[in-house]
Structure formats: structure tokens, C-alpha cells
Scaffold this motif. Sequence first.
Motif, mmCIF file in Angstrom:
data_model
loop_
_atom_site.group_PDB
_atom_site.id
_atom_site.type_symbol
_atom_site.label_atom_id
_atom_site.label_comp_id
_atom_site.label_asym_id
_atom_site.label_seq_id
_atom_site.Cartn_x
_atom_site.Cartn_y
_atom_site.Cartn_z
ATOM 1 N N ALA A 1 -33.276 19.103 40.934
ATOM 2 C CA ALA A 1 -34.019 19.805 39.890
ATOM 3 C C ALA A 1 -35.166 20.626 40.466
ATOM 4 O O ALA A 1 -35.629 21.587 39.837
ATOM 5 N N SER A 2 -35.614 20.269 41.667
ATOM 6 C CA SER A 2 -36.718 20.995 42.298
ATOM 7 C C SER A 2 -36.235 22.178 43.143
ATOM 8 O O SER A 2 -37.030 22.836 43.807
ATOM 9 N N CYS A 3 -34.912 22.445 43.101
ATOM 10 C CA CYS A 3 -34.323 23.485 43.961
ATOM 11 C C CYS A 3 -33.846 24.691 43.167
ATOM 12 O O CYS A 3 -32.979 25.442 43.626
ATOM 13 N N ALA A 4 -34.430 24.894 41.986
ATOM 14 C CA ALA A 4 -33.936 25.965 41.115
ATOM 15 C C ALA A 4 -34.118 27.352 41.723
ATOM 16 O O ALA A 4 -33.361 28.279 41.405
ATOM 17 N N ASP A 5 -35.107 27.514 42.604
ATOM 18 C CA ASP A 5 -35.348 28.825 43.199
ATOM 19 C C ASP A 5 -34.713 28.970 44.579
ATOM 20 O O ASP A 5 -34.962 29.950 45.290
#
Length: 312
Positions: free
Chosen positions: A200-204
Motif C-alpha cells: 500500500a505504500s508503493c502506489a507511486d
Amino acid sequence: MKSYPGDMASVRVDEEITFRRLEILLAFMETGNLARAADLLGTSAVSVHRALHALEAGLRCALFRHEGRNLHPTEAAQALAEVAREVLRTMNEGIRSTREVAGYSADRIRIGSLYSLSHHTVPALVMAMKLRKPDVQTELVLGSNADLLQKLRDGAVDAALMGSPEGTADLETEPLFVDDIFFAAPAGSRYAALDEIDLASCADERFVTLTEGFVTYSGFMEAFKVAGFTPNVVMKTGDIFSLMNLVSGGLGCTLLPGRVRSVMPQTVQFIPLAPKYLMRQTIGLHFLRTRERDPNLLALLAVCRLARADAG
């Protein structure tokens, strides 16, 4: 002479013309000598002479000229030999095909495999198979899970080493091992110090992946459904080793099975996924249930079971 109904009369072959006698004809045409033909076939010169004479009787025409004790082929013999080669080749292929339909194969086995299994798993199984069935030649066909499943059902491969698909009641499956999926990033990336990855913290983040049809691609997409976003995929590739190189080159991150860790460049780092993204692939041997009595497949099945027992 017996009478035959319909078209049978037009295709009836005289009983003097047999496959064995055609083989003897070809051996004689190749060697040009009764004794050498007999040696080639493991019989006697008298038997070769009798077979050639029987062919002449069945054809009702002369195939050879007698010059002393020597036989010289006529143009008729050359014509029959040409047909005999094609007939015997077709019959051999027909026998092979019939045995395959009946669940038996003879001198070869075609094994389909995922690219990621070609470094360790496939060589080990092929070597073990060679020890068990030394006369059987192994052909290897690499592809995606979807490709291999289709080839299996089309008869293009005899067995497939791949991720176990769903909805395959027509297949026999023997699990080999279960593999965890990891987050793969270039060494020294911002993820390097993490013990686990929350997707979820890798969206970018930029991602690279295998093309659709690979079992790893399916897991990749499923993981990001759990993460709640569609990943930014900047490139797709058709084999897992090219994918590793893309990650190594810094083009993007990806998800990879643990089995490729041993061949991973040092410039790629494997990091466990957070528990809620935990994914596992079951890798196994698959073949059609209709082929379950094939001796070659039974030998391969035994090899796979032994490999799994040794690994356990």
C-alpha cells in the motif's frame, strides 16, 4: 480369391507383400548384396532371397534380373522401394500416434516447463529421468503457465512443470514444492532497510512484470488488488530472467518467486511481503488423465515424488 464388399477389393494387398518383406527389400537395395542385407537384418541370405521372391510373386512382376548368382534391381524394384520407404515411415508414425492415444509412448518424452524452473528443478529431474529410462529422449519446451496448459491439452507436450491451475479436472497433478513470493527491488533502493514491504505504500513506484499468462503475473495482480491500487507497470517481458535484469537495471520493482533467488544478480534485493500480502505458488507436475498409464509419464511421476521426498 476371396471377394470383398465395397471399396475393400480396390485396396486389398496380396498377402505375400508384408512390412517385413518391404524392410528386406530396402535392406537389399541399400547393400546390393544378399549376404550383407542378411547381416544388416540379423537373418540368413536364404531368407532374404525367399522374401524378395515372395514380393515378386505377390506383385506378379519381376523385380530383379538374374546374372549368374547375383540379383540386379529393375526399375520396378526401384519404384517399389520408393513406395516402401514412405509406407514404413507412415506406419511407424501411425504406431507411435496410436500408442500415444492409448496412453503409451516409446522413445521420447516432451516436458513443458516454466522458465523459472530451468535453472535447477528441470536439470535435476531430467538427469534422474535419464537414469531411470536411459533409452528415452527428453525434449524441453519453455513457456508461460497458460502456454503450457494449452500445449498439454493440444498434445504438444506430454507433461508440464508449472503452477497448479484451477479448473483442471482433466489433469493429473503431483505437487513438487510451494514457493513464496517476494518483493524484488534494485539493491540500495529506499526499500533496502525494510524487513517487510507493505504494498500500500508503493502506489507511486514504477513496476515491471511478466506478460499475462504467467503464474507470477497472476499473483502480481492479485497482490495489488489487496493493496487497493493498480500498479504503474512501465514494461512487461516474456521470461523471468529478462524481468530480473530489468529490476537490476533500475527500471522498476516487481514481485518474484523465491526459487529464482539463487540466480538473482547481486544488484537485486529480495524483501518479504507484509503478512496480508503473503502469496504462495504451488509448483507441480501435470499431465492428462487419459495418459495416466503411459510408462514414461509414470517414470517421470516417480522421479518427481522422489525429488519431493529428498527435498522434504
